[in-house]
Design an enzyme around this catalytic site. Structure first.
Site, PDB file in Angstrom:
ATOM      1  N   SER A   7       0.836  -1.196   0.000  1.00 18.02           N
ATOM      2  CA  SER A   7       0.000   0.000   0.000  1.00 18.02           C
ATOM      3  C   SER A   7       0.870   1.245   0.000  1.00 18.02           C
ATOM      4  O   SER A   7       1.622   1.501   0.955  1.00 18.02           O
ATOM      5  CB  SER A   7      -0.921   0.013   1.222  1.00 18.02           C
ATOM      6  N   HIS A  30      -1.015  -1.130  -4.453  1.00 15.76           N
ATOM      7  CA  HIS A  30      -2.287  -0.583  -3.989  1.00 15.76           C
ATOM      8  C   HIS A  30      -2.137   0.907  -3.743  1.00 15.76           C
ATOM      9  O   HIS A  30      -1.253   1.337  -2.986  1.00 15.76           O
ATOM     10  CB  HIS A  30      -2.721  -1.297  -2.702  1.00 15.76           C
ATOM     11  N   ASP A  32      -4.173   4.281  -2.560  1.00 20.10           N
ATOM     12  CA  ASP A  32      -5.369   4.838  -1.923  1.00 20.10           C
ATOM     13  C   ASP A  32      -5.560   6.295  -2.325  1.00 20.10           C
ATOM     14  O   ASP A  32      -4.644   7.114  -2.185  1.00 20.10           O
ATOM     15  CB  ASP A  32      -5.260   4.745  -0.404  1.00 20.10           C
ATOM     16  N   MET A  34      -7.961   9.503  -1.435  1.00 20.99           N
ATOM     17  CA  MET A  34      -8.902   9.949  -0.413  1.00 20.99           C
ATOM     18  C   MET A  34      -9.220  11.430  -0.586  1.00 20.99           C
ATOM     19  O   MET A  34      -8.319  12.223  -0.861  1.00 20.99           O
ATOM     20  CB  MET A  34      -8.318   9.683   0.977  1.00 20.99           C
ATOM     21  N   HIS A  63      -7.646   2.563  -5.393  1.00 20.84           N
ATOM     22  CA  HIS A  63      -8.782   2.436  -4.459  1.00 20.84           C
ATOM     23  C   HIS A  63      -9.337   3.829  -4.188  1.00 20.84           C
ATOM     24  O   HIS A  63      -8.721   4.627  -3.482  1.00 20.84           O
ATOM     25  CB  HIS A  63      -8.273   1.760  -3.182  1.00 20.84           C
ATOM     26  N   MET A  65     -11.531   6.257  -2.411  1.00 13.15           N
ATOM     27  CA  MET A  65     -12.346   6.531  -1.219  1.00 13.15           C
ATOM     28  C   MET A  65     -12.911   7.930  -1.388  1.00 13.15           C
ATOM     29  O   MET A  65     -12.475   8.892  -0.745  1.00 13.15           O
ATOM     30  CB  MET A  65     -11.499   6.413   0.046  1.00 13.15           C
ATOM     31  N   MET A 134     -12.777  -4.376   3.631  1.00 13.58           N
ATOM     32  CA  MET A 134     -12.047  -3.531   4.566  1.00 13.58           C
ATOM     33  C   MET A 134     -12.095  -4.152   5.958  1.00 13.58           C
ATOM     34  O   MET A 134     -13.173  -4.472   6.467  1.00 13.58           O
ATOM     35  CB  MET A 134     -12.631  -2.126   4.605  1.00 13.58           C
ATOM     36  N   ASP A 168      -8.003  -5.489   3.083  1.00 17.22           N
ATOM     37  CA  ASP A 168      -7.304  -4.213   3.210  1.00 17.22           C
ATOM     38  C   ASP A 168      -7.495  -3.662   4.614  1.00 17.22           C
ATOM     39  O   ASP A 168      -8.612  -3.336   5.017  1.00 17.22           O
ATOM     40  CB  ASP A 168      -7.857  -3.231   2.167  1.00 17.22           C
TER      41      ASP A 168
END
Length: 211
Positions: A7, A30, A32, A34, A63, A65, A134, A168
């Site tokens: 990540s 991965h 993220d 956000m 990913h 979010m 999650m 995750d």
């Protein structure tokens, strides 16, 4: 054997290109994204993904979010995302977001928070490449894994055998065996990989091998 997806959230942001080199053995990275609204944190945008794309041969697993992921699908795909995952709890119509991901050429995935019933994914399961379970509340790295959501994996596998299931949140050398035993295909690990002196060896150990 489960894939390990380092990540990027746990990497040294002052040297991201070098950090990708440290995890060159990984097949999946991965990333993220956000927005500070869906989760109480901010990370990075498509410009960072685009800058990293030439430096990493890994599958870029992005990913989102985001409260509204739909407007950002094309920009992240053009930046280099191979897989795009969004949350079932977002405010955009899931069917339309999946359509946009497929049309972009990326592989679609859905993620769900620890407390979200697995049944909410069922109407979309046949169209998904992956599901991210999650095991922490999304938004920050370094949290402890909640074991209860792992029960969702077996149900997902039975109902949708084609789906790749990611775990995750809170994946460490201590919790990775639980995730593997539950049937996870991909373990997303941040500090356990980027915080290790030898990330390649750490990934082998997370898979259950000998470092």
């Amino acid at each position: 054997m489960a894939y390990i997806a380092p990540s990027l959230l746990a990497a040294d942001f002052s040297a991201l290109g070098k950090e990708l080199e440290r995890v060159r053995e990984a097949e999946i990275l991965h990333i993220d994204i956000m927005d500070g609204c869906f989760v109480p944190n901010l990370s990075m945008g498509p410009q960072v993904v685009q800058a990293l794309r030439p430096k990493g041969g890994q599958v870029f697993d992005v990913h989102l979010m985001l409260v509204h992921p739909l407007p950002y699908i094309d920009s992240f795909r053009k930046a280099g995302a191979d897989w795009i995952t969004f949350h079932i709890e977002s405010q955009d119509d899931p069917g339309k977001v999946i359509d946009a991901i497929v049309e972009s050429g990326a592989k679609p995935g859905l993620a769900l928070r620890p407390g979200t019933p697995i049944e909410e994914l069922y109407p979309y399961g046949e169209r998904l490449h992956s599901v991210t379970v999650m095991t922490v509340e999304p938004g920050f790295g370094g949290q402890k894994l909640m074991p209860e959501p792992l029960k969702k994996i077996r149900e997902l596998k039975q109902r949708f055998p084609h789906i790749l299931v990611e775990v995750d949140g809170g994946v460490t050398l201590e919790t990775a065996p639980q995730c593997r035993e539950a049937g996870a295909d991909v373990l997303v690990a941040g500090t356990a990989v980027f915080g290790a002196e030898r990330p390649g060896e750490a990934m082998v150990l997370l898979q259950g091998g000998q470092g």
